[in-house]
Write a protein that holds these residues in place. Sequence first.
Motif, short mmCIF file in Angstrom:
data_model
loop_
_atom_site.label_atom_id
_atom_site.label_comp_id
_atom_site.label_asym_id
_atom_site.label_seq_id
_atom_site.Cartn_x
_atom_site.Cartn_y
_atom_site.Cartn_z
N SER A 19 0.82 -1.21 0.00
CA SER A 19 0.00 0.00 0.00
C SER A 19 0.86 1.26 0.00
CB SER A 19 -0.93 0.02 1.21
OG SER A 19 -0.17 0.18 2.41
N ARG A 21 2.97 2.08 -2.00
CA ARG A 21 3.15 2.57 -3.37
C ARG A 21 2.14 3.66 -3.72
NH1 ARG A 21 2.94 -2.69 -6.97
NH2 ARG A 21 3.22 -1.11 -8.60
N GLN A 22 0.98 3.67 -3.03
CA GLN A 22 -0.04 4.69 -3.29
C GLN A 22 -0.07 5.79 -2.23
OE1 GLN A 22 -3.97 3.44 -4.31
NE2 GLN A 22 -3.29 1.74 -5.59
N LYS A 24 0.66 9.08 -0.09
CA LYS A 24 1.01 10.47 -0.38
C LYS A 24 1.53 11.11 0.90
CE LYS A 24 -2.61 10.83 -3.83
NZ LYS A 24 -3.96 10.39 -3.74
N ARG A 175 -4.31 3.53 4.76
CA ARG A 175 -4.54 2.71 3.57
C ARG A 175 -4.04 1.29 3.79
NH1 ARG A 175 -2.87 5.96 0.44
NH2 ARG A 175 -4.75 6.75 -0.56
#
Length: 469
Positions: A19, A21-22, A24, A175
């Motif tokens: 997760s 990788r996504q 922010k 996330r």
Amino acid sequence: MGASFFICLALVLLIGLSSARQAKASAADYFVASRSVPPWLVGLSAVATNNSGYMFIGLIGYTYAVGIQSVWLMVGWIAGDLIGSKVAHERMRDEAERVHANGIISLLARWGDTRNRSWQVLAALVSVAFLSTYAAAQISAGGKALEGMLDIPMAIGMGMVALVVIAYSIAGGMRASIWTDAVQSLLMMVSMVVLLLAAVNHLGGLQAVFQQAGAIDGFLNPSPTNLDVPGFVGPLAFVVGWMFAGAAALGQPHIVSRFLALQNTRQMNQVRLWYYGYYLLFYCFATAVGLLSRLYFGESSGFDPEMALPNMARDLLPPWLAGLMLAGIFAATMSTADSLVLSCSSALTQDLPRHSSENRWLLKAATGFTTIFALGIGLWSEQSVFSLVVWAWGTLGAAFVPILIWQVLGAKLNSLAMLVMSSTGVLATVAWKFYGFPNTIYEGAVGMFSALVLGAIFTISSIRSRFHP
């Protein structure tokens, strides 16, 4: 057994780490996943977070002790949870987006464009204290499961839970917690059903199960008998008390954060369908396994009822299925523990400072610190998982839910009113638990009701002052 357990554990860890990788670099992404989570994932995540080690360890032990009457706890809890959801969840989601709040404390402090700073500081301190206690109960549940099934010393098992939680929570924040919850909810359900079928088969089938249960005095009596108030008043007060416990879900920062992460408020009914459908099914299976554990082990002195499920799984299941069962228990504890430590991190970095932090390294450091703090509480405390969970749950509910209810109803509460309401709710809950008051009524219900009454007084006084300055 160990192989299947570690394979499942590695899968959960891999999903959590992926997760990142996504992710922010913002507090909104770390704590509410940028409000981008679809309804099915919110529902499964919320139910996995709610149905924690309390369900696998605490509820099983409670049902072992009291029998079928434990079903009234389920009735009260789910009914209260549903009523609370219909009253507040849509308003909470919309208001949180409007005032840019990433958690329940900042939401209540800013509701209606107010700035109740002194209450926000107190609420953050209360939240950290009781969320850490709650997380400690989850870590203890994981340690008990490992000790019961793999003979790993409980302290080492608790350290394993804490290490895995730190790893993927720091990597992906909320996330990661939500993604892993989806897999964990599936593991929880499958493992509970497998053990249920194995226990019924071992005891000779359904007919034999009912015969053996009927032979235990009062075990199939649905009316609560271990109450301090005779007649129908006792059972009624018991159910109503646990309805307050269900409604207290509105005050649990780790559960509220899931609903705040939803893509769109109009999807809330879809969330409820996933959440309550899965919740009711899993609760029924867990209660059934608790009843079967009493038939399997009998009533023996010195036996820890909260070890019933892991010991029964080790005895009845082949090693690879026992490993799956252990993975289910471990998943339940982690799905709640990670959410709790993230909520603690939110309180420390978003609510306690005067200016909330966006520093990603500070957010991650707070997560690591709170996990280690919760591990320390779990190693030190001697209370049962069930006792720790219901106490922390009730205290958080008393601190936050009455304020939320009055705000949803349109009341304008200043910082003094909120401080008095939260303090009274927490103190009433603690006093009811530790000073020998009747156990007929759940202590959290007493705290919530006390604060609700105070909210009514403050609201009426505010209305009168507008008309009679």
